[in-house]
Write a protein that holds these residues in place. Structure first.
Motif, PDB file in Angstrom:
ATOM      1  N   GLU A 417       0.859  -1.237  -0.066  1.00  9.82           N
ATOM      2  CA  GLU A 417      -0.101   0.038  -0.071  1.00  9.82           C
ATOM      3  C   GLU A 417       1.001   1.356  -0.127  1.00  9.82           C
ATOM      4  O   GLU A 417       2.156   1.107   0.161  1.00  9.82           O
ATOM      5  CB  GLU A 417      -0.874  -0.156   1.210  1.00  9.82           C
ATOM      6  CG  GLU A 417      -0.406  -0.127   2.526  1.00  9.82           C
ATOM      7  CD  GLU A 417      -1.262  -0.016   3.597  1.00  9.82           C
ATOM      8  OE1 GLU A 417      -1.304   0.960   4.599  1.00  9.82           O
ATOM      9  OE2 GLU A 417      -2.284  -0.983   3.844  1.00  9.82           O
ATOM     10  N   THR A 467      -6.722   4.033  -5.801  1.00  9.48           N
ATOM     11  CA  THR A 467      -5.829   2.569  -6.224  1.00  9.48           C
ATOM     12  C   THR A 467      -4.968   3.134  -7.252  1.00  9.48           C
ATOM     13  O   THR A 467      -5.255   3.674  -8.599  1.00  9.48           O
ATOM     14  CB  THR A 467      -6.803   1.499  -6.607  1.00  9.48           C
ATOM     15  OG1 THR A 467      -7.532   1.259  -5.498  1.00  9.48           O
ATOM     16  CG2 THR A 467      -6.163   0.410  -6.885  1.00  9.48           C
ATOM     17  N   ILE A 484      -2.436  -1.439  -6.025  1.00 12.02           N
ATOM     18  CA  ILE A 484      -1.861  -0.844  -4.864  1.00 12.02           C
ATOM     19  C   ILE A 484      -2.783   0.045  -4.308  1.00 12.02           C
ATOM     20  O   ILE A 484      -2.945   1.137  -4.799  1.00 12.02           O
ATOM     21  CB  ILE A 484      -0.489  -0.257  -5.173  1.00 12.02           C
ATOM     22  CG1 ILE A 484       0.420  -1.116  -5.788  1.00 12.02           C
ATOM     23  CG2 ILE A 484       0.201  -0.004  -3.593  1.00 12.02           C
ATOM     24  CD1 ILE A 484       1.699  -0.476  -6.286  1.00 12.02           C
ATOM     25  N   PRO A 485      -3.262  -0.052  -3.176  1.00 15.64           N
ATOM     26  CA  PRO A 485      -4.293   0.918  -2.487  1.00 15.64           C
ATOM     27  C   PRO A 485      -3.598   2.025  -1.932  1.00 15.64           C
ATOM     28  O   PRO A 485      -2.324   2.018  -1.397  1.00 15.64           O
ATOM     29  CB  PRO A 485      -5.053   0.120  -1.455  1.00 15.64           C
ATOM     30  CG  PRO A 485      -3.912  -0.955  -1.185  1.00 15.64           C
ATOM     31  CD  PRO A 485      -3.248  -1.362  -2.283  1.00 15.64           C
ATOM     32  N   ARG A 487      -3.696   4.703   1.240  1.00 19.09           N
ATOM     33  CA  ARG A 487      -4.436   4.615   2.508  1.00 19.09           C
ATOM     34  C   ARG A 487      -3.720   5.669   3.357  1.00 19.09           C
ATOM     35  O   ARG A 487      -2.652   5.737   3.265  1.00 19.09           O
ATOM     36  CB  ARG A 487      -4.655   3.286   3.388  1.00 19.09           C
ATOM     37  CG  ARG A 487      -5.316   2.313   2.466  1.00 19.09           C
ATOM     38  CD  ARG A 487      -5.437   0.984   3.357  1.00 19.09           C
ATOM     39  NE  ARG A 487      -6.282   0.038   2.313  1.00 19.09           N
ATOM     40  CZ  ARG A 487      -5.958  -1.155   2.334  1.00 19.09           C
ATOM     41  NH1 ARG A 487      -4.917  -1.862   2.792  1.00 19.09           N
ATOM     42  NH2 ARG A 487      -6.886  -2.100   1.752  1.00 19.09           N
TER      43      ARG A 487
END
Length: 487
Positions: A417, A467, A484-485, A487
């Protein structure tokens, strides 16, 4: 990831202007909004159906612009829709960086259908006049009607207004009619570019004759042409020889395709709109296509069988259209004649399609464009060659490579991430010189080449709760996507 089969690398690079672009050519270093390297023209009812196809191509570094025939009709001035489409295409290829044209639908007679073809008038060797749907008209700088009589492509009367492809733009027609056809074909394209068999399927070709064995001279010619461009591969011949107890009919053809052993096929022999003809009135028709089981092993085909590529008939589908449209089986692209045409020289001419596509490593659309560029002098000098240049079409996605080496599925690594804000995203892979594209939820788009180690660095400013999508692809690789997020 599947185990990798290593193959020789190909250096990805742009080539000199005026030469057909490699099938791995892409728009490096772009950020949204990016120019469309692919223009897809379709009917208004199919625009939404084509969006998943366009999204997939964009992930591979080939942005697609979809235009409906209605939009083109409203935006361009000309005497009919076909001429408006031609002017639209020339605008995109001359000024907007477009390298491939997809006609996203079939045609019907008298200017009807999803994407109507331009009919050109020809006199056959038997002296009969016949209309031929001529997609290369759409690449032309001229309107194919010197005498302005509304009859196009007449070899003598319109000669001054006819020109042929120069090999710099790839063209293909995906002959669909319904949303289901588009979905089925899109699924096949994604499989071809991301799950292609990691076997000798890529470097094996079958030459099949539905009637007599090949003559020695023709067989020698094909051996010489293909051996130059399919290094380490094989070319096998299939035909009937009753005196030797050998039979090649529909059952053997089904076995050949279902073996998933040959990624390139050529079929010689008589044909009709609805099927390939064999001895004793046997046929390969839509019914036989439905019996195929070659899921995710879709070959590229060439055929000289007359009428098999007739995409402009009200009675639907032709046998080649069945091969293209049928879900999870059949072929991914076919070069075929739409009419009977002259038979002399067709076999050797079609071997040049493979020579261009595999030898010069260009896309299927560019390979046929180069073939026709090479025919220009003959077509200008002889009406039979002009007819052949008009009637041979690529039915399928012109951006596809011919897959001349055994591909492998690379391993791709990145962070699990990302935090929001400015950062450098490092993507690692075991795919040197691969094409790496990046997209986010808000339109950011970039494409670059991996280095000799297979790695790439993207400078980014990413937004929370989004994303990042990374896709690694290339002529030697099955495409791999990493999400791939943020956050």
């Amino acid at each position: 990831m599947k185990s990798a089969v290593l193959c020789a690398s190909v250096t990805l690079s742009m080539i000199a202007p005026g030469i057909a672009h490699p099938e791995h050519e892409f728009m490096a270093g772009l950020s949204a909004p990016s120019p469309a390297t692919v223009l897809l023209i379709t009917g208004p009812d199919l625009v939404d159906s084509w969006k998943p196809f366009a999204a997939w191509k964009k992930r591979l570094g080939k942005p697609v612009r979809i235009l409906s025939t209605t939009q083109i009709s409203e935006r361009y001035e000309a005497k009919d829709l076909q001429e408006k489409i031609r002017r639209c295409i020339r605008n995109h290829t001359d000024h907007l960086g477009t390298r491939w044209i997809i006609l996203g639908g079939d045609s019907e007679e008298n200017g009807k259908g999803v994407v109507p073809a331009r009919d050109t008038l020809h006199r056959t060797q038997a002296g009969e006049l016949t209309k031929v749907p001529t997609d290369i008209y759409y690449l032309s700088k001229k309107d194919w009607d010197s005498d302005n009589d509304g009859i196009y492509g007449e070899w003598q009367e319109d000669k001054e207004s006819i020109d042929y492809p120069d090999g710099d733009v790839g063209l293909g027609r995906i002959p669909v009619r319904r949303t289901e056809d588009v979905k089925a074909y899109t699924d096949k394209v994604i499989a071809y570019e991301s799950r292609y068999p990691e076997s000798e399927f890529a470097i094996s070709m079958a030459y099949a004759s539905s009637t007599l064995p090949l003559g020695t001279e023709l067989r020698t010619s094909w051996n010489q042409q293909i051996s130059k461009v399919l290094e380490g591969g094989s070319l096998r011949y299939f035909f009937s020889a009753p005196g030797k107890g050998k039979t090649f009919g529909p059952a053997e053809w089904l076995t050949l395709v279902n073996s998933c052993a040959n990624g390139k096929l050529h079929l010689k022999g008589p044909g009709n709109h609805d099927g390939w003809l064999f001895e004793n009135n046997a046929m390969i028709t839509k019914a036989e296509v439905s019996q195929l089981t070659n899921r995710e092993a879709y070959p590229i085909m060439t055929t000289t069988s007359p009428y098999t590529g007739q995409f402009d008939r009200g009675e639907d589908p032709s046998i080649v259209e069945s091969m293209i449209r049928t879900p999870e089986r059949g072929a991914i692209a076919v070069v075929a004649p739409s009419r009977h045409g002259p038979s002399s020289g067709q076999e050797e001419i079609l071997s040049q399609f493979w020579e261009h596509g595999l030898g010069q490593k260009v896309s299927a659309g560019a390979a046929l464009s180069l073939l026709k560029a090479g025919m220009a002098q003959q077509a200008t000098a002889a009406p039979s060659a002009h007819l052949l240049a008009c009637e041979l079409n690529l039915l399928g996605d012109p951006t596809l490579g011919l897959r001349g080496t055994v591909p492998r599925t690379p391993t791709v690594k990145g962070p699990r991430e990302l935090p929001p804000g400015n950062l450098s995203l490092i993507i690692e892979s075991d795919a040197p010189h691969s094409i790496v594209s990046l997209q986010d939820d808000y339109g950011l788009y970039a494409v670059t080449l991996a280095d000799e180690s297979g790695n790439v660095v993207f400078p980014l400013n990413v937004v929370e709760d989004s994303t990042i999508t990374i896709t690694v692809s290339g002529p030697e690789y099955n495409a791999v996507t990493l999400r791939i997020p943020v956050r």
